[in-house]
Design a protein around this motif. Structure first.
Motif, mmCIF file in Angstrom:
data_model
loop_
_atom_site.group_PDB
_atom_site.id
_atom_site.type_symbol
_atom_site.label_atom_id
_atom_site.label_comp_id
_atom_site.label_asym_id
_atom_site.label_seq_id
_atom_site.Cartn_x
_atom_site.Cartn_y
_atom_site.Cartn_z
ATOM 1 N N ILE A 429 0.672 -0.820 -0.230
ATOM 2 C CA ILE A 429 0.008 0.071 0.103
ATOM 3 C C ILE A 429 0.691 1.491 -0.009
ATOM 4 C CG2 ILE A 429 -1.500 1.587 1.486
ATOM 5 C CD1 ILE A 429 -2.814 -1.477 2.403
ATOM 6 N N LEU A 430 0.954 1.989 -1.200
ATOM 7 C CA LEU A 430 1.509 3.158 -1.599
ATOM 8 C C LEU A 430 1.150 4.172 -0.253
ATOM 9 C CD1 LEU A 430 2.665 3.488 -4.837
ATOM 10 C CD2 LEU A 430 3.796 3.579 -2.765
ATOM 11 N N GLY A 431 2.219 4.394 0.769
ATOM 12 C CA GLY A 431 1.197 6.011 1.221
ATOM 13 C C GLY A 431 2.085 7.178 0.906
ATOM 14 N N LEU A 432 2.177 8.136 1.542
ATOM 15 C CA LEU A 432 2.648 9.319 1.330
ATOM 16 C C LEU A 432 3.090 10.692 2.643
ATOM 17 C CD1 LEU A 432 2.420 11.247 -1.816
ATOM 18 C CD2 LEU A 432 0.299 12.503 -0.860
ATOM 19 N N VAL A 433 3.926 10.483 2.262
ATOM 20 C CA VAL A 433 4.800 11.447 3.572
ATOM 21 C C VAL A 433 5.215 13.000 2.712
ATOM 22 C CG1 VAL A 433 5.488 8.848 4.224
ATOM 23 C CG2 VAL A 433 6.934 9.878 2.874
ATOM 24 N N SER A 434 5.484 13.699 4.041
ATOM 25 C CA SER A 434 5.817 14.917 3.819
ATOM 26 C C SER A 434 6.265 15.776 4.610
ATOM 27 C CB SER A 434 4.888 15.848 3.653
ATOM 28 O OG SER A 434 4.892 16.823 3.705
ATOM 29 N N ILE A 456 1.183 11.285 5.626
ATOM 30 C CA ILE A 456 -0.693 11.775 5.065
ATOM 31 C C ILE A 456 -1.463 10.819 5.442
ATOM 32 C CG2 ILE A 456 -1.615 13.410 3.193
ATOM 33 C CD1 ILE A 456 0.567 14.071 4.685
ATOM 34 N N CYS A 457 -2.847 11.146 6.179
ATOM 35 C CA CYS A 457 -3.845 10.227 6.168
ATOM 36 C C CYS A 457 -4.796 10.762 6.524
ATOM 37 C CB CYS A 457 -3.325 9.286 7.486
ATOM 38 S SG CYS A 457 -3.553 10.546 9.496
ATOM 39 N N ILE A 458 -5.555 9.807 5.868
ATOM 40 C CA ILE A 458 -7.735 10.507 5.942
ATOM 41 C C ILE A 458 -8.261 9.868 6.561
ATOM 42 C CG2 ILE A 458 -9.806 10.046 4.174
ATOM 43 C CD1 ILE A 458 -6.110 8.710 3.290
ATOM 44 N N ASP A 459 -8.640 11.098 7.715
ATOM 45 C CA ASP A 459 -10.056 11.041 8.676
ATOM 46 C C ASP A 459 -10.844 9.887 8.620
ATOM 47 O OD1 ASP A 459 -11.871 11.806 10.696
ATOM 48 O OD2 ASP A 459 -10.622 13.365 11.753
ATOM 49 N N VAL A 460 -11.018 9.151 8.949
ATOM 50 C CA VAL A 460 -11.755 8.270 8.927
ATOM 51 C C VAL A 460 -13.678 8.882 8.752
ATOM 52 C CG1 VAL A 460 -10.406 6.178 8.923
ATOM 53 C CG2 VAL A 460 -11.817 7.069 10.931
ATOM 54 N N GLU A 461 -14.056 9.799 10.058
ATOM 55 C CA GLU A 461 -15.295 10.104 10.792
ATOM 56 C C GLU A 461 -15.813 11.371 8.867
ATOM 57 O OE1 GLU A 461 -15.160 10.598 14.394
ATOM 58 O OE2 GLU A 461 -15.302 8.534 14.543
ATOM 59 N N THR A 462 -14.565 12.668 8.976
ATOM 60 C CA THR A 462 -15.009 13.236 8.175
ATOM 61 C C THR A 462 -14.326 13.454 7.136
ATOM 62 O OG1 THR A 462 -12.441 14.624 9.228
ATOM 63 C CG2 THR A 462 -14.200 14.705 10.523
ATOM 64 N N TYR A 467 -2.271 14.947 9.244
ATOM 65 C CA TYR A 467 -0.503 14.559 8.961
ATOM 66 C C TYR A 467 -0.145 13.939 10.068
ATOM 67 C CZ TYR A 467 0.698 19.422 10.506
ATOM 68 O OH TYR A 467 0.822 20.050 10.529
ATOM 69 N N GLY A 468 0.720 13.036 10.728
ATOM 70 C CA GLY A 468 1.112 12.571 11.555
ATOM 71 C C GLY A 468 1.667 11.212 11.867
ATOM 72 N N PRO A 469 2.383 11.127 12.512
ATOM 73 C CA PRO A 469 3.397 9.822 12.795
ATOM 74 C C PRO A 469 2.572 8.755 12.493
ATOM 75 C CG PRO A 469 2.688 10.802 15.058
ATOM 76 C CD PRO A 469 2.045 11.776 13.966
ATOM 77 N N ARG A 470 3.194 7.395 12.655
ATOM 78 C CA ARG A 470 2.546 5.947 12.241
ATOM 79 C C ARG A 470 1.096 5.858 12.866
ATOM 80 N NH1 ARG A 470 6.841 1.376 10.866
ATOM 81 N NH2 ARG A 470 6.278 1.045 13.265
ATOM 82 N N VAL A 472 -0.568 7.483 14.349
ATOM 83 C CA VAL A 472 -2.054 7.901 14.528
ATOM 84 C C VAL A 472 -1.765 7.780 12.634
ATOM 85 C CG1 VAL A 472 -2.993 10.215 13.952
ATOM 86 C CG2 VAL A 472 -1.503 10.367 15.854
ATOM 87 N N ALA A 473 -1.458 7.533 11.715
ATOM 88 C CA ALA A 473 -2.078 7.052 10.728
ATOM 89 C C ALA A 473 -2.586 5.778 10.385
ATOM 90 C CB ALA A 473 -0.743 7.335 9.320
ATOM 91 N N LYS A 474 -2.057 4.995 11.343
ATOM 92 C CA LYS A 474 -2.704 3.348 10.758
ATOM 93 C C LYS A 474 -3.898 3.175 11.771
ATOM 94 C CE LYS A 474 -0.306 1.559 14.594
ATOM 95 N NZ LYS A 474 0.256 0.051 15.387
ATOM 96 N N GLU A 475 -4.542 4.217 12.762
ATOM 97 C CA GLU A 475 -5.726 4.207 12.773
ATOM 98 C C GLU A 475 -6.972 5.026 12.161
ATOM 99 O OE1 GLU A 475 -6.707 2.171 15.517
ATOM 100 O OE2 GLU A 475 -4.544 1.735 15.409
ATOM 101 N N ASN A 476 -6.115 5.468 11.200
ATOM 102 C CA ASN A 476 -7.258 6.303 9.533
ATOM 103 C C ASN A 476 -6.686 5.813 8.194
ATOM 104 O OD1 ASN A 476 -8.578 8.571 11.328
ATOM 105 N ND2 ASN A 476 -6.210 8.886 11.769
ATOM 106 N N GLY A 477 -7.549 6.333 7.401
ATOM 107 C CA GLY A 477 -6.865 5.557 5.757
ATOM 108 C C GLY A 477 -5.158 6.054 5.674
ATOM 109 N N ILE A 478 -4.962 5.632 5.207
ATOM 110 C CA ILE A 478 -3.696 5.916 4.781
ATOM 111 C C ILE A 478 -3.091 5.139 2.989
ATOM 112 C CG2 ILE A 478 -2.750 5.393 7.071
ATOM 113 C CD1 ILE A 478 -1.985 2.440 4.342
ATOM 114 N N GLY A 479 -3.912 5.098 2.066
ATOM 115 C CA GLY A 479 -3.486 5.222 0.924
ATOM 116 C C GLY A 479 -5.344 3.530 0.061
#
Length: 554
Positions: A429-434, A456-462, A467-470, A472-479
């Motif tokens: 799964i290709l993620g996106l980092v900045s 870079i992650c996608i808030d699953v609710e909103t 953006y956040g560390p791994r 945080v990202a793994k609890e949301n959508g990452i790609g």
């Protein structure tokens, strides 16, 4: 057994685009939406609701944009369509190439020119030079002859119509027009546009999540009628190459499957119905992604809390059906394929850093606040910010005179250990980092010398991009993140599905943020989409020119 080759057609079978002129007004439509077109039988049709986003083919010249609409007949002088309330039309029109592709094509012409100079008697070299010149012309100038894929699909639809096929769209009519200014951002003005008017099929295309959420009884009904549909398509002499779940339309009310998208296929022939039946096996269902073995364990996963918390991640599994390996190949080939997929995900090209520019041609009074901006990292989320015309970096914030931190990142596979239930082989799964803004609480002299990255992650609710560390990202959508066919645009889950939301009305266009429009409805299904202005936009990479430096991914 079937035999044959890729089909095609003669240019004379589709009218030259110069023979007809479009009844289009660039001020009243965007990428064909809302325009009225006269077809070759004299009827006029208005293109109403888009059934797909615009997809671009920028691999084989001439390059095309493709989009499908519902349409209604507004003028029927021959009373041909009195019993048709609504139809579908597929638009395929010439678009411009990218500078990289043009450079490659010019190099090809130069190479064959030099070889022809050295070997003037070689017919093979002369033929290759001519082909290279034709491809360069088709990529850089308006042409009237469509891409081969357009001919292929046209002839397939015409055959289904003549043979009264009950499991595919029927071609009602077609026309050829010229691309006019205002069609799209990468239009080739004066180039061809082919519009194919078809019957509108009942039902919806299958997708991985929807199919595997069906009861077993309904999935079995899909497989039974899909077999009927595919056997009928084969009997008509067409064997589709693009075996994907998205090309199966399921009419749940009529309990019937249809097959769509015939840009790639082989011509086949069966002597008897017995030969036809014997050619079908469970492996066919597996290749199309609808066999029960296509994803073992789905029922267990869909009942877990992980499934409900990571619904965006689940969508990536649809891509796995495109990378399935026939069981006969065995474990050795599967391991090899996994290595190839991993190497692709971790290639140097994917890790090349880039900024993100934003383009918007929506019909809105606020368009100029979005178009020409760039993505920045501010307040824990991805926002849009005006760009300084001299530096091409974010302008200074009028409130504190400092400029926000631009997105400056690249693609990076997300750690597999944090993604359970991944079958093997499976694409990484290709993620996106900045790079992230420096911590203001730490003095410049004490800050680490190496840039630090967040995911870079996608808030699953909103659906907002953060953006956040791994952790945080793994609890949301990452790609999965990726680039478009021309390697310029950004895609999320295979689509250019990002939108700009005006969270606050701030002078100077400082109140916009980036959101994920998963359902392609401008977030109308989300609360913020009902309360705030939402504009469709395109996020495109702009490469960073810098020397390699070490970084730290959190």
């Amino acid at each position: 057994m079937p035999s044959g080759s890729v089909s095609g057609g003669q240019a004379s079978d589709i009218p030259d685009s110069s023979s007809n002129s479009p009844n289009l007004d660039p001020s009243t439509f965007h990428e064909w939406e809302g325009c009225s077109v006269q077809f070759s039988d004299g009827s006029f049709w208005k293109l109403t609701k888009p059934l797909s986003k615009t997809a671009y083919q920028q691999v084989n010249p001439p390059f095309e944009g493709r989009r499908v609409f519902t349409c209604v007949c507004v003028k029927d002088p021959n009373h041909k369509y009195t019993n048709i309330n609504e139809a579908a039309v597929k638009v395929k029109y010439q678009v411009k190439s990218t500078s990289d592709i043009i450079h490659t094509l010019k190099e090809s012409v130069a190479m064959w020119t030099e070889r022809a100079r050295q070997c003037p008697e070689s017919k093979e070299i002369a033929s290759n030079l001519e082909l290279a010149q034709v491809e360069l012309q088709a990529a850089t100038e308006p042409v009237s002859i469509p891409n081969k894929a357009t001919f292929v699909e046209y002839f397939a639809l015409r055959r289904f119509t003549s043979m009264d096929c009950q499991y595919a769209p029927r071609l009602l009519c077609h026309t050829a027009v010229s691309v006019t200014p205002g069609t799209s951002r990468i239009e080739m003005v004066g180039g061809y546009a082919i519009l194919m008017l078809m019957t509108k099929l009942p039902g919806e295309p299958l997708n991985y999540r929807g199919f595997w959420s069906m009861p077993l009884e309904e999935r079995e009904a899909v497989r039974i009628t899909f077999k009927e549909a595919l056997l009928e398509i084969w009997w008509q002499g067409i064997s589709p190459w693009d075996c994907a779940m998205r090309n199966i339309v399921w009419d749940s009310e009529g309990r019937k499957c249809y097959i769509v998208d015939f840009e790639d296929y082989s011509q086949v022939h069966y002597e008897t119905e017995e030969d036809l039946q014997q050619s079908f096996s469970d492996d066919i269902l597996y290749n199309w992604g609808i066999s029960e073995k296509s994803f073992a364990g789905w029922q267990q996963i869909r009942n877990t809390a992980w499934f409900h918390q990571h619904d965006i991640l689940i969508m990536v599994f649809e891509l796995l059906t495109l990378a399935t390996v026939p069981t006969a190949i065995g474990a050795v080939e599967a391991v090899h394929q996994q290595r190839v997929l991993n190497e692709e995900a971790e290639s140097d090209e994917r890790k090349a850093p880039f900024y993100i520019d934003v383009f918007c041609d929506a019909k809105s009074s606020k368009r100029d606040e979005v178009d020409g901006s760039m993505v920045v990292l501010k307040d824990g989320k991805l926002r849009l910010w005006p760009k300084d015309p001299k530096t091409h970096l974010p302008k200074a914030d009028p409130n504190d005179s400092s400029a926000p931190h631009p997105f400056k990142g690249f693609f990076l596979p997300f750690p597999a250990a944090d993604l359970p239930h991944r079958p093997i082989p499976a694409p990484r799964i290709l993620g996106l980092v900045s790079e992230i803004p420096p911590d203001p609480s730490i003095s410049p002299s004490s800050r680490p010398s190496k840039p630090r990255l967040n995911w870079i992650c996608i808030d699953v609710e909103t659906r907002e991009l953060k953006y956040g560390p791994r952790a945080v990202a793994k609890e949301n959508g990452i790609g999965p993140w990726d680039w478009t066919e021309d390697e310029v645009g950004l895609t999320l889950d295979g689509e250019e599905s990002l939108v700009a939301v005006e969270e606050e009305k701030v002078e100077g266009g400082l109140g916009w943020a980036v959101y994920y429009d998963r359902d392609d409805d401008c977030l109308k299904g989300e609360e913020i989409g009902r309360r705030k202005r939402v504009l469709r936009c395109s996020l495109e990479r702009r490469m960073v020119n810098r020397e390699d430096e070490k970084i730290v991914v959190e």
